[in-house]
Design a protein around this motif. Structure first.
Motif, short mmCIF file in Angstrom:
data_model
loop_
_atom_site.label_atom_id
_atom_site.label_comp_id
_atom_site.label_asym_id
_atom_site.label_seq_id
_atom_site.Cartn_x
_atom_site.Cartn_y
_atom_site.Cartn_z
N PRO A 37 0.81 -1.23 0.00
CA PRO A 37 0.00 0.00 0.00
C PRO A 37 0.84 1.28 0.00
O PRO A 37 0.47 2.26 -0.63
CB PRO A 37 -0.82 -0.12 1.29
N ARG A 63 -10.57 4.78 -0.02
CA ARG A 63 -11.80 4.95 0.75
C ARG A 63 -11.85 6.40 1.22
O ARG A 63 -10.85 7.12 1.11
CB ARG A 63 -11.84 3.98 1.93
N SER A 71 -8.92 5.01 10.51
CA SER A 71 -8.51 3.61 10.44
C SER A 71 -7.00 3.48 10.66
O SER A 71 -6.54 2.60 11.41
CB SER A 71 -8.89 3.04 9.06
N GLN A 75 -5.11 1.61 13.80
CA GLN A 75 -4.08 0.58 13.64
C GLN A 75 -2.85 0.92 14.48
O GLN A 75 -2.30 0.06 15.18
CB GLN A 75 -3.70 0.50 12.16
N ILE A 136 -16.83 -3.42 0.40
CA ILE A 136 -17.55 -3.99 1.55
C ILE A 136 -19.02 -4.24 1.19
O ILE A 136 -19.55 -5.30 1.48
CB ILE A 136 -17.43 -3.05 2.77
N LYS A 167 -18.46 -10.74 12.07
CA LYS A 167 -17.32 -9.94 11.61
C LYS A 167 -17.81 -8.55 11.15
O LYS A 167 -17.10 -7.56 11.26
CB LYS A 167 -16.61 -10.69 10.47
N PHE A 169 -18.46 -7.93 8.07
CA PHE A 169 -17.85 -7.72 6.75
C PHE A 169 -18.12 -8.93 5.87
O PHE A 169 -18.41 -10.02 6.38
CB PHE A 169 -16.33 -7.56 6.89
N PRO A 170 -17.95 -8.75 4.55
CA PRO A 170 -18.05 -9.94 3.71
C PRO A 170 -16.85 -10.86 3.93
O PRO A 170 -15.76 -10.39 4.25
CB PRO A 170 -18.04 -9.38 2.28
N LEU A 184 -11.21 -12.00 6.77
CA LEU A 184 -9.93 -11.37 7.02
C LEU A 184 -9.66 -11.39 8.52
O LEU A 184 -10.58 -11.54 9.32
CB LEU A 184 -9.91 -9.92 6.48
N SER A 187 -7.00 -7.85 12.53
CA SER A 187 -6.46 -6.50 12.31
C SER A 187 -7.21 -5.75 11.22
O SER A 187 -6.95 -4.58 10.97
CB SER A 187 -4.97 -6.58 11.96
N LYS A 188 -8.16 -6.41 10.55
CA LYS A 188 -8.98 -5.74 9.53
C LYS A 188 -10.40 -5.65 10.04
O LYS A 188 -11.00 -6.66 10.42
CB LYS A 188 -8.99 -6.52 8.21
N GLY A 189 -10.90 -4.43 10.06
CA GLY A 189 -12.28 -4.25 10.50
C GLY A 189 -12.38 -4.04 12.00
O GLY A 189 -13.35 -4.47 12.63
N ARG A 190 -11.38 -3.37 12.56
CA ARG A 190 -11.45 -3.06 14.00
C ARG A 190 -12.48 -1.96 14.23
O ARG A 190 -12.74 -1.13 13.35
CB ARG A 190 -10.11 -2.49 14.48
N HIS A 192 -13.52 1.52 15.33
CA HIS A 192 -12.79 2.80 15.42
C HIS A 192 -13.18 3.55 16.69
O HIS A 192 -14.34 3.46 17.12
CB HIS A 192 -13.13 3.68 14.21
N LYS A 231 -17.81 5.63 10.70
CA LYS A 231 -18.12 4.62 11.72
C LYS A 231 -17.25 4.81 12.94
O LYS A 231 -16.22 5.47 12.89
CB LYS A 231 -17.98 3.21 11.14
N1 LIG Z 1 -14.07 -8.18 3.84
C1 LIG Z 1 -13.45 -7.37 4.68
N2 LIG Z 1 -13.12 -7.77 5.92
C2 LIG Z 1 -12.47 -6.93 6.77
N3 LIG Z 1 -12.09 -5.67 6.44
C3 LIG Z 1 -12.41 -5.25 5.21
C4 LIG Z 1 -13.09 -6.07 4.28
N4 LIG Z 1 -13.24 -5.36 3.14
C5 LIG Z 1 -12.69 -4.17 3.35
N5 LIG Z 1 -12.20 -4.09 4.59
C6 LIG Z 1 -11.54 -2.92 5.13
O1 LIG Z 1 -10.13 -3.10 4.99
C7 LIG Z 1 -9.52 -2.27 5.95
C8 LIG Z 1 -8.13 -2.75 6.28
O2 LIG Z 1 -7.35 -2.71 5.16
P1 LIG Z 1 -5.97 -1.98 5.12
O3 LIG Z 1 -5.93 -1.15 3.89
O4 LIG Z 1 -5.69 -1.30 6.42
O5 LIG Z 1 -5.01 -3.16 4.91
S1 LIG Z 1 -3.47 -3.07 4.72
O6 LIG Z 1 -2.94 -3.35 6.06
O7 LIG Z 1 -3.08 -1.76 4.28
O8 LIG Z 1 -3.18 -4.11 3.78
C9 LIG Z 1 -10.41 -2.32 7.14
O9 LIG Z 1 -10.35 -1.06 7.76
P2 LIG Z 1 -10.75 -0.90 9.29
O10 LIG Z 1 -12.23 -1.13 9.34
O11 LIG Z 1 -10.37 0.49 9.64
O12 LIG Z 1 -9.95 -1.92 10.04
C10 LIG Z 1 -11.79 -2.65 6.60
O13 LIG Z 1 -12.72 -1.60 6.73
#
Ligand SMILES: Nc1ncnc2c1ncn2[C@@H]1O[C@H](COP(=O)(O)OS(=O)(=O)O)[C@@H](OP(=O)(O)O)[C@H]1O
Length: 231
Positions: A37, A63, A71, A75, A136, A167, A169-170, A184, A187-190, A192, A231
């Motif tokens: 990234p 985004r 976000s 992290q 999403i 979760k 999320f999808p 995922l 660490s993804k989708g924490r 905020h 969010k």
């Molecule tokens: N399917 C699914 N499951 C979980 N999370 C999802 C998904 N699709 C998109 N996202 C969003 O991806 C965000 C994390 O991605 P990053 O860009 O931070 O990842 S990376 O570390 O830079 O690779 C993460 O951001 P945060 O919600 O702030 O954690 C998610 O909103």
């Protein structure tokens, strides 16, 4: 054949050869992918990638920069709980409403600025912008665009996704075999932290002209101004 993916932990682009040497060999019919990234905001990346392979296709997931900043902060906070609040870090001078655009969490979201750098080397037709929001709400729709852009058959479709309520999320499923569905990681989708609405408002105002510029440059309206709340 499946695309070959380079691990995200590849050493940063240090030079043309340094990077090419860590990439796997690509056979006919294969696509090699690399996901870092930070390249989007690395000054030397476009020139170096261009000198290595001019026909590289680039995919950028973007985004709402306000949500992105939160976000990013979330992290960092998870690793360093002692850091100041988002509200403190976001401003150079809060009374004057002066946003700290040198803070990386904020600077990265000035997409137009970074894109300008890439457009010096790559035509827009070689760059796909994926909406992080639609990824999403409609993952299959966004994945269809990715596959078309890469010239791949649309193998990944609706049937590969389901919405996981826990979760929020999808997540992925593989209908062709009986392997367990995969979401995922943690660490993804924490969640905020709640940010002062006035700070959100100021950040929205800050980003608006850059967002508009980005929509003009890409020919895509990501509708970040329409979103009511983060969010
Ligand atoms: N399917 C699914 N499951 C979980 N999370 C999802 C998904 N699709 C998109 N996202 C969003 O991806 C965000 C994390 O991605 P990053 O860009 O931070 O990842 S990376 O570390 O830079 O690779 C993460 O951001 P945060 O919600 O702030 O954690 C998610 O909103």
């Amino acid at each position: 054949m499946p695309p070959r993916q380079q691990h995200p932990q590849t050493p940063p682009l240090q030079g043309k050869l340094a990077n090419r040497n860590v990439m796997p060999k690509t056979l006919d019919g294969q696509i090699t992918m690399e996901k870092t990234p930070s390249y989007f905001v690395t000054n030397e990346a476009p020139r170096r990638i261009h000198s290595m392979a001019k026909d590289t296709k680039l995919i950028v997931v973007v985004r709402n920069p306000v949500t992105r900043a939160i976000s990013d902060y979330t992290q960092t906070l998870s690793k360093k709980p002692e850091i100041p609040t988002f509200e403190v870090l976001a401003f150079k001078n809060r009374t004057l409403g002066l946003i700290d655009a040198s803070w990386s969490a904020i600077r990265i979201g000035i997409y137009a600025l970074h894109l300008e750098n890439w457009l010096q080397y790559f035509p827009l037709s070689q760059i796909l912008f994926v909406s992080g929001e639609r990824l999403i709400t409609d993952p299959a729709g966004e994945m269809a665009k990715v596959q078309d852009f890469l010239g791949l058959k649309r193998i990944v479709t609706e049937k590969h996704f389901y919405f996981n309520k826990t979760k929020g999320f999808p997540c992925l499923k593989k209908p062709e075999d009986s392997s367990a569905p995969r979401c995922l990681g943690k660490s993804k989708g924490r969640t905020h932290p709640k940010i002062d609405p006035d700070v959100i408002h100021r950040l929205r105002k800050f980003y608006k002209p850059f967002n508009v510029m980005f929509y003009q440059m890409t020919g895509q309206d990501f509708q970040w101004e329409q979103e009511e709340s983060d969010k």
